[in-house]
Motif scaffolding. Structure first.
Motif, short mmCIF file in Angstrom:
data_model
loop_
_atom_site.label_atom_id
_atom_site.label_comp_id
_atom_site.label_asym_id
_atom_site.label_seq_id
_atom_site.Cartn_x
_atom_site.Cartn_y
_atom_site.Cartn_z
N VAL A 177 40.19 53.89 47.57
CA VAL A 177 40.39 52.73 47.15
C VAL A 177 41.07 52.27 46.04
CG1 VAL A 177 38.83 50.54 46.98
CG2 VAL A 177 38.08 52.47 48.44
N LEU A 178 40.63 52.87 44.92
CA LEU A 178 41.37 52.58 43.86
C LEU A 178 41.91 54.07 42.96
CD1 LEU A 178 39.07 50.12 42.02
CD2 LEU A 178 41.51 49.62 42.82
N PRO A 179 43.09 54.33 42.77
CA PRO A 179 43.44 55.79 42.27
C PRO A 179 42.82 55.85 40.73
CG PRO A 179 45.32 54.56 43.06
CD PRO A 179 44.25 53.54 43.04
N ALA A 180 42.84 57.04 40.64
CA ALA A 180 42.43 57.30 39.11
C ALA A 180 43.36 56.57 38.25
CB ALA A 180 42.43 58.68 38.86
N GLY A 181 43.03 55.87 37.09
CA GLY A 181 43.66 55.34 36.35
C GLY A 181 43.70 53.64 36.52
N GLU A 182 43.22 53.23 37.89
CA GLU A 182 43.36 51.89 38.14
C GLU A 182 42.20 51.18 38.34
OE1 GLU A 182 46.41 51.08 41.33
OE2 GLU A 182 47.73 52.44 40.76
N ARG A 183 41.07 52.12 37.80
CA ARG A 183 39.65 51.56 38.05
C ARG A 183 39.34 50.24 37.06
NH1 ARG A 183 35.93 56.30 40.14
NH2 ARG A 183 34.70 54.18 40.38
N ALA A 184 38.12 50.03 37.42
CA ALA A 184 37.69 48.95 36.53
C ALA A 184 37.74 49.41 34.77
CB ALA A 184 36.15 48.47 36.62
N PRO A 185 38.47 48.28 34.22
CA PRO A 185 38.82 48.63 32.63
C PRO A 185 37.67 49.09 31.88
CG PRO A 185 39.65 46.46 33.35
CD PRO A 185 38.76 46.91 34.43
N HIS A 186 36.49 48.37 32.21
CA HIS A 186 35.12 48.85 31.58
C HIS A 186 34.52 50.33 31.74
CE1 HIS A 186 34.02 46.18 34.91
NE2 HIS A 186 33.01 46.87 34.84
N ASP A 187 34.94 50.92 33.09
CA ASP A 187 34.52 52.21 33.40
C ASP A 187 34.62 53.10 31.99
OD1 ASP A 187 33.87 51.22 35.83
OD2 ASP A 187 35.12 52.59 36.97
N PRO A 188 33.73 54.10 31.99
CA PRO A 188 33.71 55.41 31.14
C PRO A 188 35.05 55.99 31.40
CG PRO A 188 31.69 55.19 32.20
CD PRO A 188 32.52 54.27 32.92
N ALA A 189 35.32 56.65 30.35
CA ALA A 189 36.77 57.59 30.34
C ALA A 189 36.48 58.66 31.59
CB ALA A 189 36.80 58.45 28.92
N ASP A 190 35.44 59.42 31.69
CA ASP A 190 35.32 60.36 32.87
C ASP A 190 35.17 59.76 34.23
OD1 ASP A 190 32.86 59.30 32.47
OD2 ASP A 190 31.70 61.13 32.61
N THR A 191 34.86 58.62 34.48
CA THR A 191 34.88 58.03 35.64
C THR A 191 36.48 57.24 35.97
OG1 THR A 191 32.79 56.94 35.41
CG2 THR A 191 34.08 55.88 36.96
N GLN A 192 36.99 56.96 34.91
CA GLN A 192 38.48 56.67 35.07
C GLN A 192 39.37 57.69 35.42
OE1 GLN A 192 39.99 53.69 34.58
NE2 GLN A 192 38.63 52.51 33.19
N GLN A 193 39.14 58.98 35.40
CA GLN A 193 39.75 60.15 35.71
C GLN A 193 39.75 60.49 37.24
OE1 GLN A 193 38.66 63.07 33.00
NE2 GLN A 193 39.49 61.96 31.26
N VAL A 194 38.71 59.93 37.70
CA VAL A 194 38.57 60.11 39.23
C VAL A 194 38.84 58.78 39.96
CG1 VAL A 194 36.97 62.13 39.02
CG2 VAL A 194 36.00 59.84 39.21
#
Lengths: 104, 198
Positions: free
Chosen positions: A17-34
């Motif tokens: 749905v959302l590729p790594a790096g395009e997730r919600a800006p407030h997500d923690p760093a490890d969540t941003q990576q998946v």
């Protein structure tokens, strides 16, 4: 050639749905990576093989597209091992009730 | 209904949040915000026409509520074993598991689905990984409405939490389309995408 799955078979599809790096800006760093992934079940519209890009019709009649990942997916889970610390509680509780004359 | 799900950028959808909600349910929730955190729930109930008696009638129509009150005699006795003299009230539980889908969530789901049916909606959508999904799916099945449940269901290894896996099964058994997502706060984002499309 991979085995063809019949049209109309109950299957599960997977999409990003959302590729790594395009997730919600407030997500923690490890969540941003998946990536944010999605899985939905439905009836296969055209014959296809596992791993193909397919279209399904869901139970409410929506047409969704994604990668075919499972045929007739099972519902599975397990309950895990007993917790040793909890195993003796029943006896302790019964001892208190016995002392108070509520049980024999 | 022939649609292919279309995802938009996260920021684009989230910026339309209030507008999508307003178009979907016809309620401007911002008017009930009375401060930074406070929300005037009572005024919302008055405005939507659901007082306690009305709610009770609607709930009983689908066998929701009126759950048994059960005295926990052993627990009361155990509490009295440690309570000071004169303390240790009798303990009762309201067995909300006796509701049709197995939880108290049937209470509000029955009102939401009743309102959806009254307003001639084709279906209902809920973003929930727990009992509320089962409740909405159950109520939608009873009302003959279509139902989509968006769940935050599994981790990045594809492993689902057992309680959520069970709710997936329950919702699908009630005939709902279940959109299972990997964990993350974007559950609401996907929920908005689904509302926008449907």
């Amino acid at each position: 050639m991979a085995e063809l799955i019949d049209k109309g078979t109950w299957v599960e599809i997977h999409t990003i749905v959302l590729p790594a790096g395009e997730r919600a800006p407030h997500d923690p760093a490890d969540t941003q990576q998946v990536p944010l992934e999605m899985r939905v079940k439905g009836f296969l519209v055209e014959p296809a093989s596992l791993g193909d890009e397919v279209e399904i019709i869901t139970t409410v009649g929506r047409h969704l597209r994604g990668t075919l990942v499972e045929v007739n997916p099972a519902y599975t889970h397990q309950f895990g091992a007993p917790i040793p610390e909890l195993l003796t509680i029943g006896g302790e509780v019964r001892a208190i009730l016995r002392e108070r004359g509520c049980i024999k | 209904m022939h649609q292919v799900i279309e995802m938009h950028g996260y920021k684009e959808i989230m910026s339309q949040r209030a507008e999508i909600m307003k178009q979907s349910v016809g309620i401007d929730y911002s008017q009930y915000e009375t401060g930074v955190l406070a929300f005037d729930y009572e005024r919302l109930l008055v405005d939507t026409g659901y007082d306690v008696d009305t709610a009770r009638v609607i709930q009983s129509d689908t066998a929701v509520g009126n759950t048994p009150l059960i005295e926990l005699k052993n627990i009361t006795e155990l509490v009295r074993a440690v309570a000071k003299p004169g303390k240790g009230a009798r303990i009762f539980v309201k067995d909300e598991a006796a509701n049709p889908s197995g939880s108290f969530k049937d209470r509000r789901a029955s009102l939401s689905v009743h309102e959806a049916k009254k307003q001639n909606y084709a279906g209902v959508v809920a973003a929930t990984s727990g009992n509320y999904g089962a409740a909405v799916a159950s109520q939608a099945a009873k009302a003959g409405l279509r139902c989509i449940v968006v769940q935050e269901a599994f981790n990045s290894q594809g492993i689902a939490q057992p309680e959520i896996a069970e709710k997936t099964r329950a919702c699908e058994a009630y005939g709902a389309e279940v959109i299972r997502l990997s964990v993350g706060p974007e559950l609401f984002y996907v929920f908005l995408c689904v509302l926008k499309e449907t």
